[in-house]
Design an enzyme around this catalytic site. Structure first.
Site, PDB file in Angstrom:
ATOM      1  N   CYS A 131       6.994  15.148  54.653  1.00 44.38           N
ATOM      2  CA  CYS A 131       6.176  14.159  53.936  1.00 44.38           C
ATOM      3  C   CYS A 131       6.290  14.279  52.421  1.00 44.38           C
ATOM      4  CB  CYS A 131       4.719  14.295  54.360  1.00 44.38           C
ATOM      5  SG  CYS A 131       4.480  14.178  56.149  1.00 44.38           S
ATOM      6  N   ASN A 156      -0.045   7.484  58.819  1.00 45.05           N
ATOM      7  CA  ASN A 156       0.819   8.467  58.154  1.00 45.05           C
ATOM      8  C   ASN A 156       2.271   8.099  58.434  1.00 45.05           C
ATOM      9  OD1 ASN A 156       2.327  10.705  57.402  1.00 45.05           O
ATOM     10  ND2 ASN A 156       0.889  12.201  58.209  1.00 45.05           N
ATOM     11  N   HIS A 205       0.216  11.861  49.214  1.00 47.68           N
ATOM     12  CA  HIS A 205       0.739  11.529  50.545  1.00 47.68           C
ATOM     13  C   HIS A 205      -0.420  11.086  51.424  1.00 47.68           C
ATOM     14  CE1 HIS A 205       2.273  11.801  54.528  1.00 47.68           C
ATOM     15  NE2 HIS A 205       1.740  12.987  54.784  1.00 47.68           N
TER      16      HIS A 205
END
Length: 345
Positions: A125, A295, A265
């Site tokens: 990520c 996500n 993030h």
């Protein structure tokens, strides 16, 4: 073919800036109501714990390369950008189409970029922030002039939809930026500061095993699906991000009040809430796409940036802080002096 890039002298340091941005998400929406019919969960449970209401899911024959191509095509269409002279292409992804060739090679082939160093970057990520940092350094050195940096993941391909602790979290998407050498004002660079680090001892907290059947002597799941210990990832994030942000601020002498936009993030809205509370950054100065996309790993930060550009939230001269974190465990933060980019169409 001779390269147009000339070696930099030891005393030369070039600047770079973002000149175009694009994004892409698949058409299919997977809502919390849909998940209620798949696993033992409900909308209230998901929203309270994650802030997610829906996520986008790629079609059966739609892979990470297709998401990347969609994001780059939007960038080209919106900004009238030429890609023929792109000489560096980096794709941050955890879900490449193949182990090799790299997803970046498929993007290069699609757009016919003739003289391009192309490779994938695996930093989960944090992949987009790592990619931006690397591309900026390559341009600053004089080795490259024009870089395409993409953060993209098709996590629905590797999620176990019988595991309610992970399947509610993840979605698919891609974001791309064009980074070019900027000789206009050496005293006013876009890239101000960077911080990053790794805690490899936390690797077992979020992983996808392809070959190995153990980590630090402990057995791991080898079905090729994503595995996550959400509690440990949460602890890593809320401890690491404030320290990383403070490092960036100490490098520059800035305070949190001088950060115009915080772009973390988008892993989980609870993580963002906790981090913002610790650092004293209001949520209204935070950019994320967690509610509608979930996500999307390496794509979350460029998706949030592209949306903010499109909605004209980002203004020339804004101080923008990007912070990625994820499997590894790794993290990376960038402090940017935003320079306005204007679509041609």
């Amino acid at each position: 073919m001779e390269s147009s890039v000339q070696p930099a002298s030891s005393s030369t340091l070039y600047r770079s800036r973002i000149t175009a941005i694009g994004s892409y998400v698949p058409e299919r929406r997977l809502t919390n109501a849909d998940l209620e019919r798949m696993v033992e969960t409900n909308d209230e449970w998901i929203v309270q714990r994650t802030g997610i209401r829906e996520r986008r899911i790629s079609a059966p024959e739609e892979y990470t390369s297709h998401l990347c191509i969609g994001a780059v095509q939007q960038l080209v269409d919106r900004y009238g950008t030429m890609l023929e002279d792109v000489d560096l292409l980096i794709v941050g992804t955890s879900t490449p189409d193949f182990a090799f060739p790299a997803t970046a090679c498929r993007i290069q082939a699609h757009f016919g970029m003739k003289q391009t160093t192309s490779f994938d970057l695996s930093a989960a990520c944090a992949g987009f922030v790592y990619g931006l940092h690397l591309a900026n350094g390559m341009i600053a050195s004089g080795l490259h002039r024009k870089a395409l940096v993409i953060g993209a993941d098709a996590l629905s391909k590797i999620v176990d939809y019988t595991d309610r602790t992970t399947c509610v979290l993840f979605g698919d998407g891609a974001g791309a930026v064009l980074l070019e050498r900027d000789d206009s004002d050496a005293s006013n660079p876009q890239f101000i500061a960077y911080t990053g680090g790794t805690d490899g001892t936390g690797g077992a907290h979020i992983y996808r095993s392809l070959l190995a059947d153990h980590m630090e002597g402990s057995p791991v799941n080898t079905n090729g699906k994503l595995v996550q210990n959400g509690r440990e990832v949460y602890k890593f994030a809320v401890q690491t991000i404030p320290k990383g942000v403070n490092d960036l601020l100490s490098q520059t002498g800035l305070s949190t009040e001088q950060i115009d936009w915080f772009v973390p993030h988008s892993a989980n809205l609870r993580i963002i809430d906790s981090v913002c509370e610790k650092m004293g950054i209001p949520m209204e100065r935070t950019l994320h796409t967690i509610e509608k996309y979930g996500n999307t790993s390496a794509a979350t930060i460029p998706l949030a940036l592209e949306e903010a550009v499109r909605e004209q939230k980002l203004k020339d001269g804004d101080t923008v802080l990007l912070f990625g974190f994820g499997g590894g465990l790794v993290y990376g933060g960038l402090l940017l002096n935003w320079k306005a980019i204007s679509p041609k169409v």
